[in-house]
Scaffold this active site. Structure first.
Site, PDB file in Angstrom:
ATOM      1  N   THR A 299      -5.787 -19.950  81.854  1.00  0.00           N
ATOM      2  CA  THR A 299      -6.449 -19.271  82.973  1.00  0.00           C
ATOM      3  C   THR A 299      -7.910 -18.959  82.965  1.00  0.00           C
ATOM      4  OG1 THR A 299      -4.362 -18.153  83.317  1.00  0.00           O
ATOM      5  CG2 THR A 299      -6.175 -17.303  84.519  1.00  0.00           C
TER       6      THR A 299
ATOM      7  N   ASP B  85      -7.772 -20.399  88.787  1.00  0.00           N
ATOM      8  CA  ASP B  85      -7.431 -21.817  88.634  1.00  0.00           C
ATOM      9  C   ASP B  85      -5.918 -21.922  88.824  1.00  0.00           C
ATOM     10  OD1 ASP B  85      -6.421 -22.663  85.394  1.00  0.00           O
ATOM     11  OD2 ASP B  85      -6.750 -20.610  86.063  1.00  0.00           O
TER      12      ASP B  85
ATOM     13  N   ARG C   8      -3.544 -23.802  86.540  1.00  0.00           N
ATOM     14  CA  ARG C   8      -2.812 -24.466  85.455  1.00  0.00           C
ATOM     15  C   ARG C   8      -1.966 -23.451  84.687  1.00  0.00           C
ATOM     16  NH1 ARG C   8      -5.965 -27.999  80.997  1.00  0.00           N
ATOM     17  NH2 ARG C   8      -5.858 -29.544  82.644  1.00  0.00           N
TER      18      ARG C   8
ATOM     19  N   LYS D 172      -1.713 -18.122  90.954  1.00  0.00           N
ATOM     20  CA  LYS D 172      -2.033 -16.986  90.088  1.00  0.00           C
ATOM     21  C   LYS D 172      -2.564 -15.795  90.857  1.00  0.00           C
ATOM     22  CE  LYS D 172      -3.067 -20.082  86.349  1.00  0.00           C
ATOM     23  NZ  LYS D 172      -3.949 -20.479  85.278  1.00  0.00           N
TER      24      LYS D 172
ATOM     25  N   GLY E 220      -2.309 -14.313  81.171  1.00  0.00           N
ATOM     26  CA  GLY E 220      -1.469 -13.867  80.066  1.00  0.00           C
ATOM     27  C   GLY E 220      -0.112 -14.534  80.147  1.00  0.00           C
TER      28      GLY E 220
ATOM     29  N   SER F 241      -8.699 -17.100  79.367  1.00  0.00           N
ATOM     30  CA  SER F 241      -9.364 -17.880  78.319  1.00  0.00           C
ATOM     31  C   SER F 241     -10.665 -18.496  78.827  1.00  0.00           C
ATOM     32  CB  SER F 241      -8.429 -18.971  77.813  1.00  0.00           C
ATOM     33  OG  SER F 241      -8.006 -19.775  78.891  1.00  0.00           O
TER      34      SER F 241
ATOM     35  N   ASP G  60     -12.952 -25.009  79.827  1.00  0.00           N
ATOM     36  CA  ASP G  60     -11.906 -24.352  79.043  1.00  0.00           C
ATOM     37  C   ASP G  60     -10.647 -25.210  79.099  1.00  0.00           C
ATOM     38  OD1 ASP G  60      -9.606 -21.705  79.680  1.00  0.00           O
ATOM     39  OD2 ASP G  60     -10.329 -22.390  77.723  1.00  0.00           O
TER      40      ASP G  60
ATOM     41  N   SER H 140      -7.521 -23.858  81.187  1.00  0.00           N
ATOM     42  CA  SER H 140      -7.585 -23.771  82.645  1.00  0.00           C
ATOM     43  C   SER H 140      -7.769 -25.168  83.190  1.00  0.00           C
ATOM     44  CB  SER H 140      -8.767 -22.929  83.105  1.00  0.00           C
ATOM     45  OG  SER H 140      -8.898 -21.793  82.326  1.00  0.00           O
TER      46      SER H 140
END
Lengths: 288, 209
Positions: free
Chosen positions: A39, A55, A57, A71, A85, A167, A204, A207
């Site tokens: 995320t 995002d 994923r 999300k 999380g 992240s 990242d 994500s």
């Protein structure tokens, strides 16, 4: 006699299997990886309200479990919450607080306030001492104005003009720190949020996929699902794989007809004896 | 060694045009020893709703028994069958209830909803739902299954083509996984206007190693 443990429980967590799971852990068995939302989630306050972004994923270890998950969770018509999380925790906690807010709206007869959602979330997370691993960005507009808050898994909160979590938060924060200013317009706010999420998606590994945006202003909320799709599938072969019928060898086959076709005619004009004739000869369609 | 690798399993569900298919392998093992080659992983909840449970076999069976119990109570109260979306929420809630001492199973739910719209969904062992429009996978062979389904899947497949695709995806993926395989089981449900709902169950011939 049905034991108490068999009936549907009244709610809350059940710790029945903890002894067994601890025994397995002691024997050297590893706990499975839970689905996490690696995320990048962001939020910022602009002149008329709040913009939230995320995002799409969902990861399970190093594997992408869902390429297009949602999300940004609904809390109230004027309040939305992004979650990072453990996926089950963010979904469960936002669903639970959303229901509590609805009941509260019925009891008070007023629009929900962001601080109410915040207090419900932080008290739940604190009481589980961080074991409910949900990091949230809560944003909304209520009678007191626009609000943007972050909630950490242990239950602490921050009130900020712009926030990032997950992240990919460092990648997104770098964009915000360089480009954010007070008094952004709606278009500028959406563009900045999309840019920050893209920074998370491309830099990242946790994500990826698409950008979801949610714009909340006084009296109106716009949820722009898949606002940007910067990662389309371009590698599919146009021919695809086609398998001829009969290519797969099977040993046994069972064909079941599940429901009969129910063809009911309204027969009002029949005389009683003709009706009896029809029943005797099985010509009356049965309802099943 | 992970708890999910104790028994070994492979499950996949795919959506086609007015139909869905759910497939599983048939091996039951105790780590590297095979104990059964006809193990049932796909269970019927009602005529238009099926659930496959991968992971630890004992938890899968217990979970199935609890779900059948809850569904029967629902049928008694509501006097109708549960919709797939509702059932998915029920499974998610039952799994999340055990958040700190979970069942080690990952369900794959497949059913026909309103207007014969196919519905598939999977969850991790804590109940985090993933509603997909194309395919869902679960089990020790899940990584291979992701790859196989990603390349072989096409949208709006007819039932015969869907059966072939899901079977080939399953067989090729379990060939790359030691802990699953030993045959395959495919269940295909097809509903169309003016024809009765068809259910086909097929046992596939696969590598027995």
């Amino acid at each position: 006699m049905v034991k108490m443990t068999d009936l549907p429980t009244k709610g809350g967590f059940s710790f029945d299997l903890c002894t067994r799971n601890q025994m397995l852990l002691d024997k050297g068995v590893q706990m499975p990886p839970f689905r996490k939302t690696g995320t990048t989630i962001v939020g910022l306050v602009f002149q008329d309200g709040v913009v939230l972004g995320a995002d799409t994923r969902a990861t399970e270890g190093p594997i992408v479990a869902d390429k297009n998950c949602e999300k940004i969770h609904f809390m109230a018509p004027n309040i939305y919450c992004c979650g990072a999380g453990t996926a089950a925790d963010t979904e469960a906690v936002t669903d639970m607080v959303s229901s509590q807010l609805q009941l509260h709206r019925y009891a008070t007869g007023r629009e929900s306030r962001v601080v109410t959602a915040l207090t419900l979330l932080k008290s739940h997370l604190f009481s589980y001492q961080g074991h409910v691993s949900a990091a949230l960005v809560l944003g909304g507009v209520d009678v007191t104005g626009p609000h943007l808050q972050t909630v950490y898994p242990h239950g602490s909160t921050d009130t900020l003009p712009f926030a990032t979590m997950g992240s990919g938060s460092l990648a997104a924060m770098s964009v915000f720190e360089s480009k954010y200013r007070e008094g952004l317009t709606r278009e500028e706010g959406i563009e900045l949020v999309a840019e920050a999420i893209c920074a998370g998606i491309f830099n990242d590994l946790g994500s990826g996929s698409n950008v979801d945006v949610c714009v909340i202003t006084k009296g109106q909320t716009e949820y722009l699902r898949n606002y940007q799709l910067p990662n389309p599938r371009t590698y599919i072969s146009s021919k695809g794989y086609s398998f001829v019928k009969g290519q797969t060898v099977f040993l046994e086959q069972l064909l079941l007809l599940v429901s009969k076709l129910v063809h009911v005619e309204a027969i009002f004009q029949l005389r009683v004896d003709e009706w009896q004739y029809r029943i005797n000869w099985g010509l009356v369609p049965c309802l099943c | 060694m992970s708890i999910f690798e104790y028994n070994g399993s492979a499950l996949v569900a795919m959506v086609g045009k007015n139909c869905f298919a759910i497939a599983s392998d048939r091996r039951l093992g105790v780590q590297l020893q095979t104990v059964a080659t006809d193990f049932q992983r796909v269970f019927k909840i009602h005529d238009r709703l099926y659930i496959g449970l991968s992971g630890l076999a004992t938890d899968a069976q217990t979970m199935y028994q609890k779900l059948v119990f809850r569904h029967k109570l629902y049928q008694l109260r509501e006097e109708r069958d549960m919709k797939p979306q509702t059932f998915a929420s029920l499974v998610s809630a039952l799994l999340y209830e055990k958040r700190f001492g979970p069942f080690f199973c990952q369900p794959v739910i497949a059913g026909l909803g309103d207007n014969d719209e196919p519905f598939i969904c999977t969850m991790d062992c804590l109940g985090a739902k993933e509603l997909a429009k194309d395919f869902v996978v679960s089990g020790t062979a899940s990584e291979s299954l992701y790859g196989a389904c990603e390349s072989m899947y096409k949208p709006d497949m007819e039932p015969e083509e869907l059966f072939e695709t899901i079977s080939q995806a399953l067989l090729s993926s379990v060939d790359r996984d030691c802990l699953s395989g030993w045959g395959g089981y495919v269940l295909l449900v097809y509903a169309a206007l003016l024809t009765p709902t068809e259910v086909q169950e097929k046992i596939l011939k696969g590598r027995m190693d």
